[in-house]
Design a protein around this motif. Sequence first.
Motif: not given
Length: 141
Positions: A115, A133-137
């Motif tokens: 990563d 870096a991002a992600s939904k939660y």
Amino acid sequence: MNVAIIPARAKSKRIKNKNIKSFLGRPIISYAIKYAKESNLFDKIIVSSDSKKIIKIAKKYGAEVPFIRPKNIAKDNSLTIDVVKHSIRWLQKKGHQPKFICCIYPASPLMIPDDLKKSYKIVKKKNSNFVIAASKYSYPV
């Protein structure tokens, strides 16, 4: 010089001592340090902390902790950018000129060295100033 900065303050609002909680038998911060080392991208891996306990653990796992984070940037409302700027200024005062800075949050045990390598390649290829870096939660966590 490429530098990883891991901001790890003592207090957490939601999870007490989250940065040093045990995760699969090791303090959670140890994973961020391990993956930064394994990426082979960094000349220095610095932990910025206001906690003697975190500092001791960070050093045990191979990070440098050359200073104790000042109280004015170790509060609930302190910004990560201020912590990173403080670390950069400290490095510059010691004669270092960081070229690439990577902020790695200490509670990121699912990250892997690839990563970090992919992110570095994106920054270099696109001549970007940063990558996030991002992600939904769902909230609350």
